[in-house]
Scaffold this motif. Structure first.
Motif, mmCIF file in Angstrom:
data_model
loop_
_atom_site.group_PDB
_atom_site.id
_atom_site.type_symbol
_atom_site.label_atom_id
_atom_site.label_comp_id
_atom_site.label_asym_id
_atom_site.label_seq_id
_atom_site.Cartn_x
_atom_site.Cartn_y
_atom_site.Cartn_z
ATOM 1 N N VAL C 164 -0.580 -58.511 -41.079
ATOM 2 C CA VAL C 164 -1.829 -58.843 -41.754
ATOM 3 C C VAL C 164 -1.588 -59.782 -42.938
ATOM 4 O O VAL C 164 -2.281 -60.791 -43.115
ATOM 5 C CB VAL C 164 -2.536 -57.555 -42.240
ATOM 6 N N VAL C 165 -0.568 -59.463 -43.740
ATOM 7 C CA VAL C 165 -0.307 -60.293 -44.922
ATOM 8 C C VAL C 165 0.158 -61.685 -44.509
ATOM 9 O O VAL C 165 -0.224 -62.693 -45.109
ATOM 10 C CB VAL C 165 0.730 -59.618 -45.844
ATOM 11 N N ARG C 166 0.953 -61.761 -43.457
ATOM 12 C CA ARG C 166 1.415 -63.066 -42.993
ATOM 13 C C ARG C 166 0.244 -63.952 -42.609
ATOM 14 O O ARG C 166 0.222 -65.151 -42.896
ATOM 15 C CB ARG C 166 2.319 -62.918 -41.774
ATOM 16 N N ALA C 167 -0.737 -63.359 -41.943
ATOM 17 C CA ALA C 167 -1.896 -64.145 -41.538
ATOM 18 C C ALA C 167 -2.593 -64.717 -42.758
ATOM 19 O O ALA C 167 -3.022 -65.874 -42.770
ATOM 20 C CB ALA C 167 -2.862 -63.268 -40.744
ATOM 21 N N ARG C 168 -2.705 -63.917 -43.801
ATOM 22 C CA ARG C 168 -3.348 -64.381 -45.027
ATOM 23 C C ARG C 168 -2.527 -65.477 -45.686
ATOM 24 O O ARG C 168 -3.058 -66.484 -46.139
ATOM 25 C CB ARG C 168 -3.540 -63.196 -45.991
ATOM 26 N N ALA C 200 -4.285 -61.081 -52.134
ATOM 27 C CA ALA C 200 -4.708 -59.692 -52.357
ATOM 28 C C ALA C 200 -5.577 -59.133 -51.236
ATOM 29 O O ALA C 200 -5.352 -57.997 -50.809
ATOM 30 C CB ALA C 200 -5.414 -59.567 -53.697
ATOM 31 N N PRO C 201 -6.566 -59.881 -50.741
ATOM 32 C CA PRO C 201 -7.345 -59.319 -49.631
ATOM 33 C C PRO C 201 -6.474 -58.975 -48.432
ATOM 34 O O PRO C 201 -6.693 -57.968 -47.757
ATOM 35 C CB PRO C 201 -8.325 -60.442 -49.277
ATOM 36 N N GLY C 202 -5.488 -59.795 -48.155
ATOM 37 C CA GLY C 202 -4.578 -59.524 -47.045
ATOM 38 C C GLY C 202 -3.741 -58.293 -47.309
ATOM 39 O O GLY C 202 -3.546 -57.451 -46.432
ATOM 40 N N VAL C 203 -3.243 -58.182 -48.541
ATOM 41 C CA VAL C 203 -2.446 -57.003 -48.893
ATOM 42 C C VAL C 203 -3.300 -55.741 -48.770
ATOM 43 O O VAL C 203 -2.855 -54.718 -48.244
ATOM 44 C CB VAL C 203 -1.878 -57.128 -50.319
ATOM 45 N N ALA C 204 -4.539 -55.835 -49.254
ATOM 46 C CA ALA C 204 -5.433 -54.673 -49.149
ATOM 47 C C ALA C 204 -5.688 -54.332 -47.688
ATOM 48 O O ALA C 204 -5.687 -53.163 -47.301
ATOM 49 C CB ALA C 204 -6.748 -54.967 -49.864
ATOM 50 N N GLY C 205 -5.907 -55.359 -46.876
ATOM 51 C CA GLY C 205 -6.125 -55.127 -45.450
ATOM 52 C C GLY C 205 -4.924 -54.468 -44.816
ATOM 53 O O GLY C 205 -5.046 -53.541 -44.007
ATOM 54 N N ALA C 273 -14.248 -59.926 -52.775
ATOM 55 C CA ALA C 273 -13.291 -61.007 -52.948
ATOM 56 C C ALA C 273 -13.918 -62.332 -52.546
ATOM 57 O O ALA C 273 -13.667 -63.369 -53.140
ATOM 58 C CB ALA C 273 -12.042 -60.735 -52.107
ATOM 59 N N GLU C 274 -14.741 -62.290 -51.527
ATOM 60 C CA GLU C 274 -15.383 -63.516 -51.055
ATOM 61 C C GLU C 274 -16.335 -64.042 -52.114
ATOM 62 O O GLU C 274 -16.357 -65.227 -52.429
ATOM 63 C CB GLU C 274 -16.146 -63.181 -49.779
ATOM 64 N N VAL C 275 -17.107 -63.124 -52.701
ATOM 65 C CA VAL C 275 -18.077 -63.549 -53.702
ATOM 66 C C VAL C 275 -17.377 -64.097 -54.929
ATOM 67 O O VAL C 275 -17.831 -65.050 -55.553
ATOM 68 C CB VAL C 275 -18.983 -62.349 -54.087
ATOM 69 N N ARG C 276 -16.217 -63.509 -55.266
ATOM 70 C CA ARG C 276 -15.508 -63.973 -56.455
ATOM 71 C C ARG C 276 -14.875 -65.333 -56.244
ATOM 72 O O ARG C 276 -14.264 -65.874 -57.132
ATOM 73 C CB ARG C 276 -14.436 -62.957 -56.863
ATOM 74 N N GLY C 277 -15.002 -65.858 -55.053
ATOM 75 C CA GLY C 277 -14.536 -67.221 -54.851
ATOM 76 C C GLY C 277 -13.126 -67.334 -54.325
ATOM 77 O O GLY C 277 -12.585 -68.421 -54.224
#
Lengths: 292, 358, 293
Positions: C164-168, C200-205, C273-277
């Motif tokens: 998952v993180v690699r994809a991000r 961070a979104p990837g790490v969270a995922g 995360a998306e809204v924060r840009g």
């Protein structure tokens, strides 16, 4: 940092330093995987050649191929065949149902797509054991399905503990694994190609057959692999929904370690099933996919 | 004598064993200069820029900035800043935070940072968008943020990697003027990488033309345009007519059709094979009975095509030299029009054009 | 993409119908289970009246509560450790070239494709052998239990996090990190201020995925826990083999709702995360990360 002009030797030294950094960053994962994955894998391989003494303990000498010979016995062959057929059936049913579903989602406007996807992902992420157990409740002779048929004046349906029950459970459990790659492939497709086909006199079905479906092949292959492989080695689903008569590979392997205490044979079985799955994965990568 | 802003000596970059991206470049960029590296894609200009910035190390050679050898210094230790082609704005930070980043890293005083950021945002006219996120800005605005973010650090040299490539034509032309003005006001040395020769010609003090990893010619815009030193440079910049010729004296050459024309050929061996490079706008068409200015070259040709471009006419003419020749004439009432098939004289000043040997 | 033709509209309607069937198929068992868990009657299939009775029983059942506690501990530890290790692995594989990178790349994928039965067998044999050797060497007999379960969970979670993180990371413009260096950030500062916030979104995922596979796992846990501790899924699995009871329904509903809650939280976090840009993420991207590198 050098204060002189760069030479090929210096450049190489800098590259090697960067390379070492990369290695160190990967090292926790590297060591963990070697110790708790690669090494155990080797051990299984070693055990598959060992012998089992009369008390059921594994003895690490008298290396032999008897476990592997037993792989070719009719008992194992029957179980293996049953598992493969079940896995193929599951994959095909998932594909048949999921493809129109994924196509439908992929062709909705963006906001609708997101909502639809979230509703697919929620069951996908929720506990696998529980989802399978739910079918145990439903398919029981006192369960809702049976009640409905009884309400119509029929007999109580006993679907539980049959191959069909296992099939239903597997399709239910793994369908999201088929939906998601299919969706991903369809979503990223260039739909102007379909428009081009229509411009060149193709009707809806031909355009689908000759343009859309071939282009979605990576998704089909990915989804099929993601369903076929775990289904082949399935243990939980058959254990809950299947009966004593329908033994599949997963349960057979587990019983070698819990009940029958024949670790060498169990190891050989595990290794064999892993080998089949690796073949399937290699086939997947050969078909052009870059990753899972 | 002022120290050169950037000096490259024998800089070579080899990737792996077989890809020679940059082949022994020697280059000096003067202080306060607007210098462009011009060439087609893959010629090595971006790689050269990246080596100056420190994102790549040369395989061999020396890179000096105001006399200091850079060696293997990482980019964060070099007194240069880069404006990236993709702008590389940090998407999770506001415009002000982006611009302040370099100052923050250099541990400038908080109060100083605010003032400097405000000033530079004012310079690029983005003060009102200081709290916006990059994704909320247009391409042109993002480009200015990237510029501000680099300039606020007062680097010794500013490196720009095709910064205007993503903008549409009108905006690009406006930004070219702005950038040139900005550089003049701020006085920092600019090294600008582009494949657009018009851009390079209008903005630069000097241009370095590259191809296949080598630096083919360095000079002022006029020099590069009027006196290209090689076929490639001649062909790459603007339209050019290239005619095979043989040296026939210190001031004449013989063309493929046997006609001798005047051109400076001092120092060339007799009968040497050369190429005569002539810009289409330096050529004119005259009626067969018209008077021709004294000393001008003339050659009889037949018009094979005429193309209308609004402000100019392009003619293709054939004089038996082997290939057609392009002539560019202004669309003015006083300039006569020639029809296809008509015969005329091709006339030009012997001081126009030059000989290219390669 | 919808043809205006009659053929196109018919196909669309059939597919819509199919979609409805699939959604019902996916949710009906879940809904039924939740409904039945509130059934007062101890005969699971016959509905009498709604009641919280079985939830009370569940909370009073020390086996269930103990197993739940174990599951949470194991999940927490394995998620944290595997997320850290997996993220480091992803960074190393995506941003660096070093000897053995190809082999490590392949090795990192294996835990994902290997069937869990084989993984269970592997780790059982490994711990058995290892404990035997340790006993021979220093005379201490280690036992299977929470420790071995956690070690096992980390072993298969690392790869999931890494994918998952690699994809991000792959989506991240590498010139951003160059820009940070250009602006005087050293490697650590660039990582902390630019790379980390953006992945961070990837790490969270990845962490969510690690958490889910840990809470889901039955076979591997069963094999490496021996007679020691047990986790909730394994305990429930044992109960289920003996028959359906309303207690199991209650426990299952709790597990179900908890896991669905986790998904909802993560999806909200993604939207935040998306809204924060930050890099735009949505259901599609998360999905793409999981099924495609």
């Amino acid at each position: 940092m050098t204060a002189g002009p760069v030479t090929p030797e210096l450049e190489k030294a800098a590259e090697r330093a960067a390379s070492k950094r990369g290695f160190w960053i990967s090292s926790p994962a590297f060591f963990y995987l070697i110790l708790f994955f690669a090494l155990p894998l080797v051990l299984v391989f070693v055990y598959s050649f060992a012998t089992r003494d009369t008390t059921g303990r594994t003895v690490l000498r008298d290396w032999n191929l008897s476990s592997y010979e037993r792989l070719f016995s009719s008992v194992v062959g029957e179980i293996f065949l049953r598992s493969i057929v079940l896995a193929i059936l599951t994959t095909l049913i998932c594909l048949a149902v999921s493809y129109p579903f994924a196509y439908y989602i992929a062709t909705r406007p963006a906001r609708v797509r997101n909502v639809l996807l979230i509703f697919v992902m929620i069951p996908f992420w929720s506990n696998f054991l529980v989802r399978t157990y739910a079918w145990r409740v439903i398919l029981g002779s006192d369960g809702p399905i049976s009640q409905i048929s009884q309400g119509f004046g029929g007999e109580p349906i006993r679907l539980l503990f049959t191959n069909t029950a296992v099939l239903i459970g597997l399709v239910y459990g793994f369908m999201p694994f088929m939906i998601l790659p299919l969706y991903a492939a369809l979503e990223r497709m260039d739909w102007t190609l379909v428009e081009a086909a229509r411009d060149l006199y193709a009707d809806g079905w031909s355009a689908f057959q000759k343009v859309t479906f071939p282009l979605s092949t990576p998704g089909v292959v990915a989804g099929s692999i993601l369903v076929f492989i775990p289904t082949l080695g399935a243990y939980v689903t058959p254990a809950i929904l299947g009966g004593a008569k329908t033994v599949l590979m997963g349960d057979y392997i587990v019983s070698q370690f819990l009940a029958a205490r024949n670790w060498p044979f169990g190891s050989a079985l595990s290794f064999a099933i892993m080998f089949v799955m690796l073949l399937a994965t290699v086939f997947y990568f050969r078909s052009g996919a870059k990753s899972l | 004598m002022a120290e050169a802003a950037v000096e490259l000596v024998g800089v070579t970059k080899r990737f792996g064993d077989d890809v020679l991206a940059v082949d022994g470049i020697d280059l000096t960029v003067n202080d306060g200069e607007f210098f462009s590296l011009l060439g087609p894609s893959g010629c090595g200009k971006t790689t050269t820029l990246r080596m100056i910035a420190g994102f790549e190390f040369p395989t061999e050679g020396s890179i000096r900035i105001h006399g200091s050898e850079m060696g293997l210094s990482p980019p964060n230790e070099r007194p240069v800043n880069t404006v990236f082609q993709s702008y590389a704005l940090f998407p999770h930070m506001t415009v002000s935070e982006n611009v302040a980043f370099g100052l923050l890293m250099k541990k400038v005083e908080k109060s100083d940072i605010e003032g400097r950021v405000a000033r530079v945002l004012d310079q690029v006219q983005l003060s009102r968008r200081a709290d916006a996120k990059p994704s909320q800005l247009s391409g042109g605005m993002q480009q200015r943020v990237a510029l501000a973010r680099a300039l606020v650090n007062e680097p010794e040299v500013l490196l720009l990697d095709e910064p205007l490539g993503a903008l549409d034509l009108k905006l690009r032309q406006a930004m070219q003027v702005e950038l040139k003005d900005l550089q003049g006001r701020v006085g920092i040395t600019f090294i600008y990488v582009t494949h657009d020769q018009e851009e390079a010609l209008t903005m630069s003090d000097r241009i370095g033309v590259m191809n296949n990893g080598s630096l083919l010619q360095i000079g002022r815009s006029e020099e590069i345009y009027e006196r290209p030193a090689s076929r490639f440079v001649a062909d790459f910049i603007g339209d050019i007519n290239l005619m095979d010729a043989t040296v026939a004296g210190a001031d004449r050459v013989r063309l493929g059709n046997g006609v001798e024309v005047g051109i400076d050929a001092v120092g060339m061996k007799s009968d040497a094979r050369v190429t005569l490079a002539l810009r289409p706008e330096r050529l004119s068409l005259y009626d067969l009975d018209e008077a021709i200015p004294d000393g001008y070259n003339q050659m009889r040709v037949r018009v094979t095509r005429r193309m209308y471009f609004g402000d100019v006419y392009f003619y293709d003419v054939d004089g038996g030299t082997g290939a057609h020749i392009e002539v560019k004439e202004e669309n003015r009432p006083s300039v006569e029009l020639y029809d296809v098939g008509e015969e005329a004289y091709l006339v030009w000043n012997p001081k126009a054009g030059n000989l290219v040997v390669d | 993409m919808n043809e205006g033709t009659a053929q196109g509209r018919l196909a669309d309607r059939i597919m819509a119908g199919n979609a409805w069937v699939v959604y019902v198929f996916l949710y009906a068992p879940i809904v039924l289970l939740i409904v039945f868990s509130f059934n007062e009657n101890s005969n699971v299939a016959i509905w009498t009246e709604p009641s919280f009775k079985w939830y009370g029983e569940m909370v009073r059942n020390s086996n269930v509560m103990g197993a739940l506690r174990n599951s949470l501990i194991v999940a927490a530890v394995s998620t944290i450790v595997s997320t850290v290790i997996g993220t480091m692995l992803a960074i190393a594989l995506e941003r660096y070239r070093f000897r053995g990178r190809g082999a490590l790349d392949g090795l990192a994928y294996l835990p994902i494709i290997i069937p869990d039965v084989t993984m269970a067998v592997m780790l059982l044999i490994f711990f058995f052998q290892a404990f035997g050797i340790i006993n021979d060497l220093i005379g201490v007999q280690l036992k299977t239990g929470l420790g071995t379960i956690t070690l096992a969970h980390i072993a298969f979670s690392i790869s999931f996090v890494a994918v998952v993180v690699r994809a991000r990371i792959a989506q991240l413009d590498s010139s951003l990190e160059e820009a940070a260096a250009d602006l005087y950030a050293n490697r650590w500062q660039a990582f902390r201020r630019v790379t980390l916030p953006l992945i961070a979104p990837g790490v969270a995922g990845g962490a969510l995925l690690a958490l889910t596979v840990s809470l889901d796992d039955v076979v591997v846990t069963q094999f490496v826990s021996g007679s020691g501790a047990t986790t909730l899924p394994v305990y429930v699995f044992g109960l289920v083999r003996r028959g359906v009871t309303p207690l199991i329904n209650a426990v299952s509903t709790v597990m179900l709702v908890a896991s669905m809650f986790l998904v909802a939280v993560s999806l909200i976090f993604q939207r935040g995360a998306e809204v924060r840009g930050a890099i735009p993420t949505d259901a599609e991207s998360l999905l793409r990360e999981m099924t495609d590198g």
